[in-house]
Design a protein around this motif. Structure first.
Motif, short mmCIF file in Angstrom:
data_model
loop_
_atom_site.label_atom_id
_atom_site.label_comp_id
_atom_site.label_asym_id
_atom_site.label_seq_id
_atom_site.Cartn_x
_atom_site.Cartn_y
_atom_site.Cartn_z
N VAL A 3 0.88 -1.17 0.00
CA VAL A 3 0.00 0.00 0.00
C VAL A 3 0.92 1.22 0.00
O VAL A 3 1.49 1.58 1.03
CB VAL A 3 -0.94 0.00 1.23
CG1 VAL A 3 -1.86 1.22 1.17
CG2 VAL A 3 -1.75 -1.28 1.29
N GLY A 4 1.09 1.82 -1.17
CA GLY A 4 2.06 2.89 -1.32
C GLY A 4 1.42 4.25 -1.53
O GLY A 4 0.42 4.37 -2.24
N TRP A 5 2.03 5.25 -0.94
CA TRP A 5 1.60 6.63 -1.18
C TRP A 5 2.23 7.15 -2.48
O TRP A 5 1.64 7.98 -3.17
CB TRP A 5 2.01 7.51 -0.01
CG TRP A 5 1.68 8.96 -0.20
CD1 TRP A 5 2.53 9.98 -0.53
CD2 TRP A 5 0.39 9.55 -0.08
NE1 TRP A 5 1.84 11.16 -0.63
CE2 TRP A 5 0.53 10.93 -0.34
CE3 TRP A 5 -0.88 9.05 0.23
CZ2 TRP A 5 -0.55 11.81 -0.31
CZ3 TRP A 5 -1.95 9.93 0.26
CH2 TRP A 5 -1.78 11.28 -0.01
N VAL A 6 3.43 6.66 -2.79
CA VAL A 6 4.14 7.06 -4.01
C VAL A 6 4.31 5.83 -4.89
O VAL A 6 4.57 4.73 -4.39
CB VAL A 6 5.52 7.67 -3.67
CG1 VAL A 6 6.23 8.15 -4.93
CG2 VAL A 6 5.36 8.83 -2.68
N ALA A 7 4.19 6.02 -6.19
CA ALA A 7 4.34 4.92 -7.12
C ALA A 7 5.78 4.42 -7.12
O ALA A 7 6.71 5.19 -6.85
CB ALA A 7 3.95 5.36 -8.53
N TRP A 13 -2.99 7.82 6.47
CA TRP A 13 -3.95 7.02 7.24
C TRP A 13 -5.38 7.33 6.82
O TRP A 13 -6.22 6.42 6.70
CB TRP A 13 -3.75 7.26 8.73
CG TRP A 13 -4.81 6.69 9.62
CD1 TRP A 13 -5.59 7.37 10.52
CD2 TRP A 13 -5.22 5.32 9.71
NE1 TRP A 13 -6.45 6.51 11.15
CE2 TRP A 13 -6.24 5.25 10.68
CE3 TRP A 13 -4.82 4.16 9.06
CZ2 TRP A 13 -6.87 4.06 11.01
CZ3 TRP A 13 -5.45 2.97 9.39
CH2 TRP A 13 -6.46 2.92 10.35
N ALA A 14 -5.69 8.60 6.59
CA ALA A 14 -7.03 8.96 6.15
C ALA A 14 -7.36 8.32 4.80
O ALA A 14 -8.49 7.87 4.56
CB ALA A 14 -7.17 10.47 6.06
N ARG A 15 -6.36 8.24 3.92
CA ARG A 15 -6.60 7.63 2.61
C ARG A 15 -6.79 6.11 2.75
O ARG A 15 -7.59 5.52 2.03
CB ARG A 15 -5.44 7.93 1.69
CG ARG A 15 -5.69 7.58 0.23
CD ARG A 15 -6.79 8.45 -0.36
NE ARG A 15 -6.49 9.85 -0.29
CZ ARG A 15 -5.78 10.51 -1.21
NH1 ARG A 15 -5.29 9.85 -2.26
NH2 ARG A 15 -5.57 11.80 -1.09
N VAL A 30 -8.16 -1.43 0.11
CA VAL A 30 -6.97 -1.45 0.96
C VAL A 30 -7.27 -2.14 2.28
O VAL A 30 -6.49 -2.97 2.76
CB VAL A 30 -6.44 -0.03 1.18
CG1 VAL A 30 -5.31 -0.02 2.20
CG2 VAL A 30 -5.96 0.57 -0.15
N LEU A 31 -8.40 -1.80 2.89
CA LEU A 31 -8.76 -2.42 4.16
C LEU A 31 -8.97 -3.92 3.99
O LEU A 31 -8.63 -4.71 4.89
CB LEU A 31 -10.02 -1.76 4.72
CG LEU A 31 -9.86 -0.28 5.13
CD1 LEU A 31 -11.21 0.28 5.58
CD2 LEU A 31 -8.83 -0.14 6.24
N ALA A 78 -0.27 5.15 10.52
CA ALA A 78 -1.24 4.19 10.00
C ALA A 78 -1.03 2.82 10.64
O ALA A 78 -2.00 2.13 10.99
CB ALA A 78 -1.11 4.08 8.48
N GLY A 79 0.23 2.41 10.83
CA GLY A 79 0.50 1.14 11.47
C GLY A 79 -0.01 1.09 12.90
O GLY A 79 -0.58 0.08 13.34
#
Length: 247
Positions: free
Chosen positions: A34-38, A184-186, A193-194, A213-214
């Motif tokens: 689960v990445g914020w950046v590609a 975390w909000a995303r 993702v969940l 998030a963790g």
């Protein structure tokens, strides 16, 4: 087979996931990210899934270069048919017709120019936007002075203070905190993702931006270990392999 979910806010190269498998003991695992950046390049052959929840887009699949063509397989040179070659008399006739055709084109061009109407007048340029007056002018002036004061205050700090370790640490902490909350909000807003996280045996936060998030995931589902870093994930996976009652 164990399922490992990696939480990351940094750009990861494809070779990183080879290192992940090595650090986890080359165990029989599936990796979901689960990445914020590609990632920096195509990773579909390295992981099970890579879900991008931040800005940008996933890298395209590399194009496979076509195999070179053997020159011996090329078709022979084309043969020009004798009837395709113009006779000298036909060439001379074409040369006589060309000037006459040019004169006809010039006459038609002059007649078209004579009948073309004048272009329509261009509209006048728009007037400048009126400046604010009264209370609006006062508000704009106060906002401008506040922005200027912040810029001047920033320039007044000595370079040694700007580049000092404490200032860099505080700026990094603030940036990581803002990114962590956004990340975390995303995660919470994405059902896919969940669902991926719910199927994980171990969840690993790889960097400071993913810690928040963790931590929240650990509070929501205590039965799934959520750790920081690959060494802690290795210990959790080793414990999963130990049969109950032998620990």
């Amino acid at each position: 087979m164990s399922n490992v979910v990696l939480l990351s806010t940094r750009r990861l190269p494809p070779t990183y996931f080879d290192q992940v498998r090595e650090d986890l003991g080359d165990q029989d695992i599936t990796i979901d990210v689960v990445g914020w950046v590609a990632p920096s390049a195509w990773v579909a052959d390295k992981v099970n899934t890579f879900t991008l929840i931040g800005p940008g887009r996933m890298p395209a699949q590399p194009v496979v270069e076509p195999e070179p063509v053997d020159p011996t397989d090329e078709a022979p040179d084309a043969v020009i048919a004798p009837e395709a070659v113009a006779e000298p008399e036909a060439v001379a006739a074409d040369e006589k017709i060309a000037p006459a055709a040019a004169e006809v084109v010039e006459e038609k061009t002059e007649s078209v120019q004579a009948t073309t109407p004048d272009p329509a007048p261009q509209p006048a340029p728009a007037t400048a936007k009126a400046r604010p007056t009264g209370a609006k002018r006062v508000v704009k002036a106060v906002e401008w002075r506040a922005r200027r004061a912040r810029k001047v205050a920033g320039r007044m700090l000595p370079p040694a203070i700007k580049k000092s370790a404490p200032v860099k640490f505080l700026r990094g902490q603030r940036a990581s905190s803002d990114l962590g909350k956004t990340y975390w909000a995303r995660v919470l807003s994405r059902r896919d993702v969940l669902a991926t996280i719910d199927q994980a045996d171990v969840v690993v936060a790889l960097d400071a931006g993913a810690i928040w998030a963790g931590w929240n995931l650990g509070q929501r589902k205590a039965s799934t270990p959520v750790v920081l870093g690959l060494p802690a994930a290795r210990r959790e996976l080793d414990m999963l392999k130990v049969p109950a009652g032998n620990g």
